[in-house]
Motif scaffolding. Structure first.
Motif, PDB file in Angstrom:
ATOM      1  N   CYS A  86       0.931  -1.182  -0.298  1.00 18.45           N
ATOM      2  CA  CYS A  86       0.082   0.077  -0.037  1.00 18.45           C
ATOM      3  C   CYS A  86       1.008   1.238  -0.177  1.00 18.45           C
ATOM      4  CB  CYS A  86      -0.908  -0.013   1.551  1.00 18.45           C
ATOM      5  SG  CYS A  86      -1.884  -1.419   1.315  1.00 18.45           S
ATOM      6  N   ASN A  96      -5.756 -11.341   5.765  1.00 14.62           N
ATOM      7  CA  ASN A  96      -5.639 -10.482   4.509  1.00 14.62           C
ATOM      8  C   ASN A  96      -5.123  -8.973   4.875  1.00 14.62           C
ATOM      9  OD1 ASN A  96      -5.561  -9.631   1.759  1.00 14.62           O
ATOM     10  ND2 ASN A  96      -7.551 -10.817   1.368  1.00 14.62           N
ATOM     11  N   SER A  98      -6.156  -4.585   3.578  1.00 12.93           N
ATOM     12  CA  SER A  98      -6.714  -3.695   2.418  1.00 12.93           C
ATOM     13  C   SER A  98      -6.083  -2.385   2.448  1.00 12.93           C
ATOM     14  CB  SER A  98      -8.307  -3.498   2.435  1.00 12.93           C
ATOM     15  OG  SER A  98      -8.432  -2.782   3.991  1.00 12.93           O
ATOM     16  N   SER A 100      -6.188   1.849   1.770  1.00 12.38           N
ATOM     17  CA  SER A 100      -7.175   3.162   1.553  1.00 12.38           C
ATOM     18  C   SER A 100      -6.420   4.054   1.386  1.00 12.38           C
ATOM     19  CB  SER A 100      -8.112   3.081   2.569  1.00 12.38           C
ATOM     20  OG  SER A 100      -7.408   3.240   3.913  1.00 12.38           O
ATOM     21  N   GLN A 112      -5.387  -1.616  -6.430  1.00 11.14           N
ATOM     22  CA  GLN A 112      -5.834  -1.718  -5.033  1.00 11.14           C
ATOM     23  C   GLN A 112      -4.768  -1.450  -4.227  1.00 11.14           C
ATOM     24  OE1 GLN A 112      -9.479  -1.540  -4.314  1.00 11.14           O
ATOM     25  NE2 GLN A 112      -9.428  -1.540  -6.586  1.00 11.14           N
TER      26      GLN A 112
END
Length: 173
Positions: A86, A96, A98, A100, A112
């Motif tokens: 990221c 996992n 994620s 942002s 992503q």
């Protein structure tokens, strides 16, 4: 003797045995066969089991790490280990993670992982009453000559150059 693992001498005969618990004596009582602990369900793995000759090993699904006991798996914190990829904010989730973006002035790219600057001026999503200047992650409003930016940082009103004495006149304005 015919034993393929361990031969034990007995009085007037012999017997065969296997090296370890990962083998089972075949019906011929001479040959040791590998036990597939994974298929038989005799393993102690909390996740995935891989059979190996004479033994087995435990593995974990993606997003989990094998612990010191070599049997149990726990969530891998990809964010803390900096293996997430990221470029702004990483949030660990069970098994996992994620990504942002820092603010509304960015949008997530198709990968992503990467946040891209939104050009609010080009897209027309700004609230400027006059001119808009894109900045990384945001925008700012400006006014044309003769107008002043108001406290809301978006609206412009006519500047009274005479009252503010910025007209350059020597006499009456």
């Amino acid at each position: 003797d015919g034993c393929n693992h361990i031969c034990e001498n007995t009085v007037g005969n012999y017997s065969c045995s296997c090296f370890n618990d990962g083998y089972r004596m075949s019906d011929d009582q001479l040959t040791c066969l590998d036990i597939d602990e994974c298929m038989e369900g005799t393993h102690n793995c909390s996740s995935d089991c891989v059979n190996e000759v004479g033994t087995f090993r435990c593995t974990c699904t993606t997003g989990y790490s094998l612990q010191e006991d070599k049997a149990s798996c726990t969530d891998t914190d990809e964010c803390a280990e900096r293996i997430d990829g990221c470029n702004h904010i990483c949030e660990n989730t069970v098994g996992n993670y994620s990504c942002s973006c820092f603010s509304d002035g960015y949008r997530m790219s198709d990968d992503q992982l990467t946040c891209l600057d939104i050009d609010e001026c080009m897209e027309g999503t700004h609230n400027c009453s006059s001119d808009c200047v894109n900045e990384v992650g945001t925008f700012r409003c400006t006014c044309t000559t003769g107008y002043s930016l108001q406290e809301d940082k978006a609206s412009c009103t006519d500047t009274d150059e005479c009252a503010e004495r910025i007209d350059g006149c020597n006499h009456i304005c």
